[in-house]
Write a protein that holds these residues in place. Structure first.
Motif, PDB file in Angstrom:
ATOM      1  N   LEU A 125       0.669  -1.015   0.361  1.00 15.92           N
ATOM      2  CA  LEU A 125       0.145   0.077   0.138  1.00 15.92           C
ATOM      3  C   LEU A 125       0.776   0.973  -0.138  1.00 15.92           C
ATOM      4  O   LEU A 125       1.839   1.696   0.744  1.00 15.92           O
ATOM      5  N   VAL A 126       0.814   1.903  -0.723  1.00 15.61           N
ATOM      6  CA  VAL A 126       1.264   3.311  -0.955  1.00 15.61           C
ATOM      7  C   VAL A 126       0.482   4.348  -1.151  1.00 15.61           C
ATOM      8  O   VAL A 126       0.287   4.623  -1.920  1.00 15.61           O
ATOM      9  N   PHE A 154      -3.163   8.056   9.039  1.00 18.21           N
ATOM     10  CA  PHE A 154      -3.720   6.678   9.361  1.00 18.21           C
ATOM     11  C   PHE A 154      -3.081   5.592   7.883  1.00 18.21           C
ATOM     12  O   PHE A 154      -2.905   4.691   8.494  1.00 18.21           O
ATOM     13  N   SER A 155      -1.707   6.451   6.986  1.00 18.27           N
ATOM     14  CA  SER A 155      -0.929   5.518   6.314  1.00 18.27           C
ATOM     15  C   SER A 155      -0.088   4.912   8.048  1.00 18.27           C
ATOM     16  O   SER A 155       0.935   4.057   7.473  1.00 18.27           O
ATOM     17  N   VAL A 179       2.973  -0.546   4.099  1.00 19.24           N
ATOM     18  CA  VAL A 179       2.922   0.727   4.085  1.00 19.24           C
ATOM     19  C   VAL A 179       4.018   1.870   3.322  1.00 19.24           C
ATOM     20  O   VAL A 179       4.113   1.735   4.674  1.00 19.24           O
ATOM     21  N   SER A 180       3.735   2.204   2.387  1.00 22.25           N
ATOM     22  CA  SER A 180       4.798   3.345   2.536  1.00 22.25           C
ATOM     23  C   SER A 180       4.577   5.016   2.326  1.00 22.25           C
ATOM     24  O   SER A 180       3.538   4.756   1.309  1.00 22.25           O
ATOM     25  N   VAL A 181       5.299   5.704   2.588  1.00 32.41           N
ATOM     26  CA  VAL A 181       4.078   6.639   2.663  1.00 32.41           C
ATOM     27  C   VAL A 181       5.269   7.929   1.131  1.00 32.41           C
ATOM     28  O   VAL A 181       6.461   8.227   1.733  1.00 32.41           O
ATOM     29  N   PHE A 200      11.550   1.470   2.587  1.00 26.57           N
ATOM     30  CA  PHE A 200      11.083   2.354   3.637  1.00 26.57           C
ATOM     31  C   PHE A 200       9.787   2.675   3.620  1.00 26.57           C
ATOM     32  O   PHE A 200       8.802   2.255   3.309  1.00 26.57           O
ATOM     33  N   THR A 201       9.643   3.000   4.996  1.00 25.86           N
ATOM     34  CA  THR A 201       8.270   3.593   5.221  1.00 25.86           C
ATOM     35  C   THR A 201       7.900   4.875   4.954  1.00 25.86           C
ATOM     36  O   THR A 201       7.114   5.303   4.573  1.00 25.86           O
ATOM     37  N   PHE A 202       9.348   5.737   4.728  1.00 29.67           N
ATOM     38  CA  PHE A 202       8.871   7.177   4.284  1.00 29.67           C
ATOM     39  C   PHE A 202      10.119   7.158   3.480  1.00 29.67           C
ATOM     40  O   PHE A 202      11.109   6.826   3.279  1.00 29.67           O
TER      41      PHE A 202
END
Length: 388
Positions: free
Chosen positions: A215-216, A243-244, A258-260, A336-338
């Motif tokens: 989920l990006v 939310f992410s 999940v990444s932002v 990565f997360t961010f």
């Protein structure tokens, strides 16, 4: 004894050279910011070792650093495409449009969600991309269109599941002081940038669970850095980032990563057209109370359109850093997360995260290119006396 230590030093140097070469080979396969950060870190550690330790111990520590970097980069290698299916919202233009083309060239099965399936952006995707790409009518604020898109994706992927969802659709609105932004604009930004992404995520999560995919969410630097004139947009992107962060922890149990993505300033069509700006300005002027209009002045409100000219002047035209980061988030073994594509984006995010508020406010005001005028009342020499 001296001969023994000399041999050990040469052995350590040889090991360092081999490991360094392996790290460089891995770097070639690591897109975007991964390679740059690793080069900086390895260089920093190497310089620190040479300056503070003897040749023998610095060689050992630097060899260990290269070994750890090799293991780290092995986890950052990209998984094979294998016709993995990806859903992208907001593919009419901007990041979504460019990403749809980019992933299609890499061999992904792309579902390009567009707000207008008969528009020029959708037609260009059909004309220039392979048969693997499907254009879907997908207004993220329309629950029925989300359900219809889900049905079409299920029909095509069947038991394979959906590998990734990229929530990219977003709107900016007219950048202006938060007091002047109509409530309808606040609600529209939340509807598209936040609630739309949430509803798309909830609808397609069963398919992501099946594939243990990705989920990006495309947020913004404005979601972490308080930027003047962007109260509505920044608030919606901050909500998406939070939310992410929550979903990242909950979905980890299902094997979903999940990444932002928090891009800096890039030139896209999110700024809209002249006709759109005219409408937004009219809405603002029509809904202001007489006293607020008196304090700010109509000339000040109309001058805010210069914000777009400054974005065009300083924004990056090359979207490659964003595309590479999204590709890494979709394809890396351990994404990565961010991600913060764009020059200086991560510096501002770190600055606001760790500096005292008074220091950030001072420098933000000092270097803010977008504050070029003042409201009418503040330009009056006796305003302070009246306020008291």
């Amino acid at each position: 004894m001296n001969t023994f230590f000399s041999e050990m030093v040469y052995l350590c140097l040889a090991v360092t050279a081999v490991l360094g070469g392996l790290v460089l080979c891995k770097l070639k396969k690591s897109p975007g910011q991964v390679g740059r950060k690793v080069i900086c870190l390895v260089g920093f550690l190497g310089g620190l070792c040479l300056l503070s330790l003897s040749l023998f111990w610095s060689s050992i520590l630097f060899s260990l650093s290269c070994f750890l970097m090799y293991i780290y980069l092995s986890c950052q290698e990209l998984l094979p495409v294998d016709q993995k299916a990806v859903l992208i919202t907001g593919s009419d233009s901007g990041f979504g449009h460019a990403l749809s083309k980019y992933l299609d060239k890499l061999g992904f099965t792309v579902f390009a969600g567009v707000q207008n399936e008969k528009g020029s952006g959708a037609e260009e995707l059909r004309r220039t991309c392979s048969k693997r790409l499907s254009v879907l009518q997908l207004d993220v604020t329309n629950p029925q269109q989300i359900k219809d898109a889900y049905s079409k994706v299920v029909e095509k992927v069947q038991n394979r599941g959906l590998w990734a969802v990229v929530n990219n659709a977003g709107i900016l609105g007219l950048p202006i002081d938060g007091e002047l932004i109509p409530m309808t604009d606040y609600k529209n930004c939340m509807a598209v940038n936040f609630f739309g992404a949430v509803e798309v995520t909830k609808s397609f999560l069963p398919l992501l669970r099946k594939s243990k995919g990705r989920l990006v969410n495309i947020s913004s630097m404005a979601g972490s850095v308080p930027m003047v004139k962007l109260a509505a947009y920044g608030s919606s992107k901050a909500a998406l980032s939070m939310f992410s962060a929550v979903m990242r922890q909950e979905l980890a149990e299902w094997g979903i990563k999940v990444s932002v993505i928090q891009p800096g300033s890039f030139k896209t069509n999110i700024m809209g057209t002249n006709e759109m700006w005219d409408k937004l300005e009219k809405d603002i002027l029509d809904h202001l109370t007489p006293d607020v209009l008196e304090d700010y002045g109509q000339d000040y409100i109309l001058m805010q359109r210069n914000y777009f000219n400054l974005i065009n002047k300083y924004g990056h035209t090359d979207l490659t850093p964003v595309l590479l980061n999204i590709q890494h988030a979709i394809s890396a073994k351990r994404p990565f997360t961010f991600y913060t594509p764009g020059s200086g984006a991560y510096l501002w995010i770190y600055f606001v995260s760790f500096s005292p508020t008074i220091i950030f406010d001072y420098f933000n005001k000092k270097f803010n290119f977008f504050v070029s005028s003042m409201p009418r009342a503040l330009r009056m020499p006796n305003w302070k006396n009246k306020a008291m």
